[in-house]
Design an enzyme around this catalytic site. Structure first.
Site, mmCIF file in Angstrom:
data_model
loop_
_atom_site.group_PDB
_atom_site.id
_atom_site.type_symbol
_atom_site.label_atom_id
_atom_site.label_comp_id
_atom_site.label_asym_id
_atom_site.label_seq_id
_atom_site.Cartn_x
_atom_site.Cartn_y
_atom_site.Cartn_z
ATOM 1 N N GLY A 77 34.396 41.465 12.198
ATOM 2 C CA GLY A 77 33.889 42.548 11.350
ATOM 3 C C GLY A 77 32.986 43.546 12.051
ATOM 4 C CG HIS B 23 46.574 48.392 18.290
ATOM 5 N ND1 HIS B 23 46.874 47.164 17.735
ATOM 6 C CD2 HIS B 23 47.121 48.384 19.532
ATOM 7 C CE1 HIS B 23 47.581 46.458 18.597
ATOM 8 N NE2 HIS B 23 47.745 47.172 19.695
ATOM 9 C CG LEU C 248 48.489 46.016 4.541
ATOM 10 C CD1 LEU C 248 47.769 47.360 4.620
ATOM 11 C CD2 LEU C 248 47.985 45.210 3.336
ATOM 12 C CG ASN D 45 45.267 49.362 12.476
ATOM 13 O OD1 ASN D 45 44.311 48.610 12.253
ATOM 14 N ND2 ASN D 45 46.200 49.057 13.360
ATOM 15 C CG MET E 201 43.620 39.848 12.778
ATOM 16 S SD MET E 201 43.819 41.317 13.817
ATOM 17 C CE MET E 201 44.618 40.613 15.237
ATOM 18 C CD GLU F 242 38.524 48.186 19.016
ATOM 19 O OE1 GLU F 242 38.407 47.913 17.817
ATOM 20 O OE2 GLU F 242 39.033 47.397 19.837
HETATM 21 C C1 GAR Z 1 39.313 44.906 17.326
HETATM 22 O O1 GAR Z 1 39.441 44.933 18.723
HETATM 23 C C2 GAR Z 1 40.492 45.617 16.686
HETATM 24 O O2 GAR Z 1 40.944 46.732 17.390
HETATM 25 C C3 GAR Z 1 41.532 44.525 16.720
HETATM 26 O O3 GAR Z 1 40.832 43.344 16.377
HETATM 27 C C4 GAR Z 1 39.470 43.476 16.806
HETATM 28 C C5 GAR Z 1 38.595 43.214 15.610
HETATM 29 O O4 GAR Z 1 37.246 43.203 15.941
HETATM 30 N N1 GAR Z 1 42.596 44.805 15.808
HETATM 31 C C6 GAR Z 1 43.845 44.456 16.025
HETATM 32 O O5 GAR Z 1 44.210 43.856 17.011
HETATM 33 C C7 GAR Z 1 44.806 44.878 14.925
HETATM 34 N N2 GAR Z 1 46.144 44.790 15.375
HETATM 35 P P1 GAR Z 1 36.138 43.297 14.808
HETATM 36 O O6 GAR Z 1 36.523 42.290 13.725
HETATM 37 O O7 GAR Z 1 34.875 42.920 15.520
HETATM 38 O O8 GAR Z 1 36.119 44.690 14.269
#
Ligand code: GAR
Length: 194
Positions: free
Chosen positions: A20, A114, A98, A112, A95, A179
């Protein structure tokens, strides 16, 4: 896409599954005067997600759906989104995939993040694959969600150089920091009228 007027913030939902950190970052961003969104609701697919503690502490409305009964969970979520007049969904480390019909109902209004330079490295284990392939660069992408995995229109990307000392963990940490810079910027680009 409904755009923010710059005065009235767009009511948004964030979907999470784990740590999160992007959700926390978006929530903090939403509190800023210049943010185009207000976080009204968080959906977590995991009741043990770290993010859930943060939600309780900050009294953010949240609901948990494990998506084992995907069809009925999505129907319930759509009802909640409608009732709360949500105009934007931000997937943040969500994860679950949808369904096409859910995405259609929120067409163009699901975003989203990624952890790769899409269209490269769609799907899971991106950092492992980047390291295995000895890529010189990686990064992260914010994009609109369509019915194909990690394939919708790209809003913004940030790139970094992969060091030959990097492993999937160090790379993941570096990209997560990027991110947190990228997601708010991409939302401003998407939502503010020029
Ligand atoms: C992040 O790196 C996000 O980009 C990735 O999961 C991580 C979540 O971190 N998302 C994916 O891989 C989606 N396909 P967080 O829970 O600390 O935000």
């Amino acid at each position: 896409m409904v755009r923010s007027t710059g005065i009235k913030k767009l009511k948004s939902a964030i979907f999470i599954s784990g740590n999160g950190s992007n959700m926390k970052n978006l929530f903090n961003f939403s509190k800023k005067k210049k943010s185009p969104i207000v976080v009204d609701l968080v959906i977590s697919s995991n009741k043990r997600a770290n993010g859930v503690q943060f939600l309780k502490k900050n009294k953010i409305y949240f609901e948990i759906f494990n998506f084992k009964q995907k069809n009925s969970d999505e129907k319930k979520i759509l009802k909640i989104l409608k009732k709360r007049e949500i105009h934007l969904i931000c997937l943040a480390g969500f994860m679950k995939i949808l369904s096409g019909s859910f995405i259609k109902k929120f067409n163009g209004k699901i975003v989203n993040i990624h952890p790769s330079l899409l269209p490269k490295y769609k799907g899971l284990n991106t950092h492992e694959r980047v390291i295995l392939n000895k890529e010189k660069f990686s990064g992260c992408t914010v994009h609109i969600v369509n019915s194909k995995l990690d394939s919708g229109k790209i809003i913004m990307q940030k790139k970094l150089r992969v060091s030959n000392r990097d492993n999937p963990e160090t790379l993941s940490r570096k990209i997560l920091k990027l991110e947190h810079l990228l997601y708010p910027k991409a939302l401003k680009k998407l939502l503010f009228k020029p």
